[in-house]
Design a protein around this motif. Structure first.
Motif, PDB file in Angstrom:
ATOM      1  N   ALA A   7      63.175  30.613  47.964  1.00  0.00           N
ATOM      2  CA  ALA A   7      62.300  29.577  47.420  1.00  0.00           C
ATOM      3  C   ALA A   7      62.817  28.228  47.893  1.00  0.00           C
ATOM      4  O   ALA A   7      64.034  28.027  48.005  1.00  0.00           O
ATOM      5  N   VAL A   8      61.894  27.303  48.157  1.00  0.00           N
ATOM      6  CA  VAL A   8      62.253  25.981  48.642  1.00  0.00           C
ATOM      7  C   VAL A   8      61.696  24.928  47.684  1.00  0.00           C
ATOM      8  O   VAL A   8      60.507  24.954  47.351  1.00  0.00           O
ATOM      9  N   ALA A   9      62.547  24.017  47.236  1.00  0.00           N
ATOM     10  CA  ALA A   9      62.124  22.924  46.365  1.00  0.00           C
ATOM     11  C   ALA A   9      61.500  21.808  47.200  1.00  0.00           C
ATOM     12  O   ALA A   9      61.710  21.735  48.417  1.00  0.00           O
ATOM     13  N   PRO A  10      60.730  20.911  46.571  1.00  0.00           N
ATOM     14  CA  PRO A  10      60.126  19.802  47.314  1.00  0.00           C
ATOM     15  C   PRO A  10      61.135  18.946  48.066  1.00  0.00           C
ATOM     16  O   PRO A  10      60.810  18.370  49.114  1.00  0.00           O
ATOM     17  N   PHE A  45      71.367  26.496  48.955  1.00  0.00           N
ATOM     18  CA  PHE A  45      71.718  25.752  50.160  1.00  0.00           C
ATOM     19  C   PHE A  45      71.031  24.393  50.119  1.00  0.00           C
ATOM     20  O   PHE A  45      69.905  24.274  49.613  1.00  0.00           O
ATOM     21  N   ASP A  46      71.691  23.370  50.664  1.00  0.00           N
ATOM     22  CA  ASP A  46      71.070  22.051  50.705  1.00  0.00           C
ATOM     23  C   ASP A  46      70.136  21.965  51.911  1.00  0.00           C
ATOM     24  O   ASP A  46      70.058  22.898  52.719  1.00  0.00           O
ATOM     25  N   PRO A  47      69.385  20.861  52.053  1.00  0.00           N
ATOM     26  CA  PRO A  47      68.416  20.762  53.163  1.00  0.00           C
ATOM     27  C   PRO A  47      69.040  20.873  54.554  1.00  0.00           C
ATOM     28  O   PRO A  47      68.331  21.173  55.525  1.00  0.00           O
ATOM     29  N   ASP A  48      70.351  20.641  54.664  1.00  0.00           N
ATOM     30  CA  ASP A  48      71.030  20.763  55.954  1.00  0.00           C
ATOM     31  C   ASP A  48      71.582  22.162  56.196  1.00  0.00           C
ATOM     32  O   ASP A  48      72.256  22.394  57.206  1.00  0.00           O
ATOM     33  N   GLY A  49      71.303  23.075  55.260  1.00  0.00           N
ATOM     34  CA  GLY A  49      71.763  24.445  55.427  1.00  0.00           C
ATOM     35  C   GLY A  49      73.183  24.707  54.974  1.00  0.00           C
ATOM     36  O   GLY A  49      73.731  25.784  55.248  1.00  0.00           O
ATOM     37  N   LYS A  50      73.776  23.764  54.251  1.00  0.00           N
ATOM     38  CA  LYS A  50      75.127  23.964  53.752  1.00  0.00           C
ATOM     39  C   LYS A  50      75.086  24.619  52.377  1.00  0.00           C
ATOM     40  O   LYS A  50      74.280  24.243  51.521  1.00  0.00           O
ATOM     41  N   ILE A  57      75.394  38.934  41.590  1.00  0.00           N
ATOM     42  CA  ILE A  57      74.441  39.039  40.486  1.00  0.00           C
ATOM     43  C   ILE A  57      73.895  40.466  40.486  1.00  0.00           C
ATOM     44  O   ILE A  57      74.234  41.273  41.351  1.00  0.00           O
ATOM     45  N   GLY A  58      73.021  40.799  39.558  1.00  0.00           N
ATOM     46  CA  GLY A  58      72.335  42.081  39.626  1.00  0.00           C
ATOM     47  C   GLY A  58      71.454  42.139  40.867  1.00  0.00           C
ATOM     48  O   GLY A  58      71.218  41.123  41.530  1.00  0.00           O
ATOM     49  N   GLU A  59      70.968  43.318  41.199  1.00  0.00           N
ATOM     50  CA  GLU A  59      70.064  43.416  42.345  1.00  0.00           C
ATOM     51  C   GLU A  59      68.961  42.375  42.198  1.00  0.00           C
ATOM     52  O   GLU A  59      68.248  42.346  41.200  1.00  0.00           O
ATOM     53  N   ALA A  60      68.826  41.496  43.177  1.00  0.00           N
ATOM     54  CA  ALA A  60      67.936  40.345  43.066  1.00  0.00           C
ATOM     55  C   ALA A  60      66.784  40.489  44.059  1.00  0.00           C
ATOM     56  O   ALA A  60      67.007  40.642  45.259  1.00  0.00           O
ATOM     57  N   TYR A  61      65.560  40.422  43.531  1.00  0.00           N
ATOM     58  CA  TYR A  61      64.379  40.630  44.368  1.00  0.00           C
ATOM     59  C   TYR A  61      63.436  39.433  44.431  1.00  0.00           C
ATOM     60  O   TYR A  61      62.597  39.369  45.333  1.00  0.00           O
ATOM     61  N   ALA A  62      63.546  38.498  43.491  1.00  0.00           N
ATOM     62  CA  ALA A  62      62.586  37.392  43.445  1.00  0.00           C
ATOM     63  C   ALA A  62      63.306  36.088  43.146  1.00  0.00           C
ATOM     64  O   ALA A  62      64.234  36.049  42.347  1.00  0.00           O
ATOM     65  N   ALA A  63      62.851  35.015  43.802  1.00  0.00           N
ATOM     66  CA  ALA A  63      63.462  33.699  43.650  1.00  0.00           C
ATOM     67  C   ALA A  63      62.396  32.659  43.355  1.00  0.00           C
ATOM     68  O   ALA A  63      61.261  32.753  43.840  1.00  0.00           O
ATOM     69  N   GLY A  64      62.751  31.656  42.572  1.00  0.00           N
ATOM     70  CA  GLY A  64      61.862  30.537  42.285  1.00  0.00           C
ATOM     71  C   GLY A  64      62.669  29.322  41.868  1.00  0.00           C
ATOM     72  O   GLY A  64      63.803  29.456  41.401  1.00  0.00           O
ATOM     73  N   ILE A  65      62.096  28.151  42.040  1.00  0.00           N
ATOM     74  CA  ILE A  65      62.706  26.905  41.580  1.00  0.00           C
ATOM     75  C   ILE A  65      61.677  26.217  40.705  1.00  0.00           C
ATOM     76  O   ILE A  65      60.569  25.913  41.160  1.00  0.00           O
ATOM     77  N   ASP A  66      62.018  25.988  39.434  1.00  0.00           N
ATOM     78  CA  ASP A  66      61.020  25.462  38.508  1.00  0.00           C
ATOM     79  C   ASP A  66      60.920  23.937  38.604  1.00  0.00           C
ATOM     80  O   ASP A  66      61.655  23.286  39.367  1.00  0.00           O
ATOM     81  N   ALA A  67      60.014  23.375  37.805  1.00  0.00           N
ATOM     82  CA  ALA A  67      59.736  21.948  37.879  1.00  0.00           C
ATOM     83  C   ALA A  67      60.923  21.093  37.454  1.00  0.00           C
ATOM     84  O   ALA A  67      60.994  19.908  37.807  1.00  0.00           O
ATOM     85  N   ASP A  68      61.853  21.680  36.708  1.00  0.00           N
ATOM     86  CA  ASP A  68      63.040  20.950  36.273  1.00  0.00           C
ATOM     87  C   ASP A  68      64.232  21.171  37.193  1.00  0.00           C
ATOM     88  O   ASP A  68      65.358  20.771  36.857  1.00  0.00           O
ATOM     89  N   GLY A  69      63.993  21.819  38.335  1.00  0.00           N
ATOM     90  CA  GLY A  69      65.060  22.022  39.299  1.00  0.00           C
ATOM     91  C   GLY A  69      66.005  23.146  38.976  1.00  0.00           C
ATOM     92  O   GLY A  69      67.111  23.216  39.527  1.00  0.00           O
ATOM     93  N   PRO A 107      71.298  23.338  38.642  1.00  0.00           N
ATOM     94  CA  PRO A 107      71.589  22.899  40.012  1.00  0.00           C
ATOM     95  C   PRO A 107      73.051  23.106  40.409  1.00  0.00           C
ATOM     96  O   PRO A 107      73.362  23.191  41.611  1.00  0.00           O
ATOM     97  N   GLU A 108      73.932  23.219  39.412  1.00  0.00           N
ATOM     98  CA  GLU A 108      75.347  23.470  39.689  1.00  0.00           C
ATOM     99  C   GLU A 108      75.689  24.960  39.702  1.00  0.00           C
ATOM    100  O   GLU A 108      76.842  25.326  39.938  1.00  0.00           O
ATOM    101  N   GLY A 109      74.729  25.818  39.400  1.00  0.00           N
ATOM    102  CA  GLY A 109      74.963  27.252  39.426  1.00  0.00           C
ATOM    103  C   GLY A 109      75.369  27.864  38.107  1.00  0.00           C
ATOM    104  O   GLY A 109      75.720  29.046  38.056  1.00  0.00           O
ATOM    105  N   ALA A 110      75.318  27.096  37.015  1.00  0.00           N
ATOM    106  CA  ALA A 110      75.675  27.625  35.694  1.00  0.00           C
ATOM    107  C   ALA A 110      74.470  28.287  35.050  1.00  0.00           C
ATOM    108  O   ALA A 110      73.323  27.904  35.295  1.00  0.00           O
TER     109      ALA A 110
END
Length: 208
Positions: A7-10, A45-50, A57-69, A107-110
């Motif tokens: 998933a890609v954020a704006p 990853f940031d916009p520069d690919g870093k 995590i558990g087996e992960a099949y779906a990704a999303g970024i919500d309106a609150d980031g 955004p920090e991964g917590a």
């Protein structure tokens, strides 16, 4: 290792989820799960690919970024992991060999919020769609009692059914302290059994 979804954020921030086979080299310091367990991963990853952060995590099949980031992940697990908050829609592993899970990371991964969804059968989540007030999850259910009363289809019709789970503020965010008194009164007014008040999903349907 394999990517199952992204998933890609704006602003160009990227969430990648998938299957992990490597026992090292993925999780960053302070990760929710620093060691390979169920065989999945989530990484930002940031916009520069870093790489900003990553976790097993558990087996992960779906990704999303919500309106609150927040970084939302859905998938399946075969045992209990530290994904669900105490007041979540379903705070404990339901058994049956496999449960679906949905969680959101900051955004920090917590861990911000998370829940299981499953029962005595094998259940799994494979897709996500996000709106400003809800998280929709596409599932393959194996348990017979996951639907809410008056759903389009309240019980499985055979092998390979489809389930659509809608998680809103009342259930998914309960562990965030957002379960307001007004919302509690609305839930009680529905006249649902206590079990369904505890595990309320606003719209939950099965389709064979």
């Amino acid at each position: 290792d394999a990517c199952h979804d992204l998933a890609v954020a704006p602003d160009g921030q990227l969430l990648v989820v998938g299957r992990a086979y490597s026992p090292g080299g993925i999780a960053t310091p302070g990760a929710l799960m620093p060691n390979l367990g169920e065989g999945g991963f989530a990484a930002r990853f940031d916009p520069d690919g870093k790489r900003v952060w990553a976790t097993y995590i558990g087996e992960a099949y779906a990704a999303g970024i919500d309106a609150d980031g927040r970084y939302v992940v859905a998938g399946r697990v075969t045992m209990a992991y530290p994904f669900a908050l105490p007041d979540a829609h379903q705070p404990v592993f339901g058994g049956g060999g496999r449960d679906a899970y949905v969680l959101a990371l900051s955004p920090e991964g917590a861990l911000v919020r998370g829940t299981y969804h499953g029962g005595p059968g094998p259940d799994a989540a494979y897709s996500l769609a996000l709106t400003t007030d809800a998280t929709y999850v596409g599932m393959q259910p194996g348990s017979p009692d996951l639907a809410t009363p008056n759903a389009h289809q309240t019980a499985p019709a055979g092998n390979g059914d489809v389930m659509i789970l809608r998680l809103g503020v009342i259930d998914f965010l309960a562990g965030q302290g957002l379960l307001l008194e007004e919302q509690l009164r609305e839930v009680e007014a529905l006249g649902l059994p206590v079990r369904h008040q505890r595990r309320l999903v606003e719209h939950l349907t099965l389709a064979d």
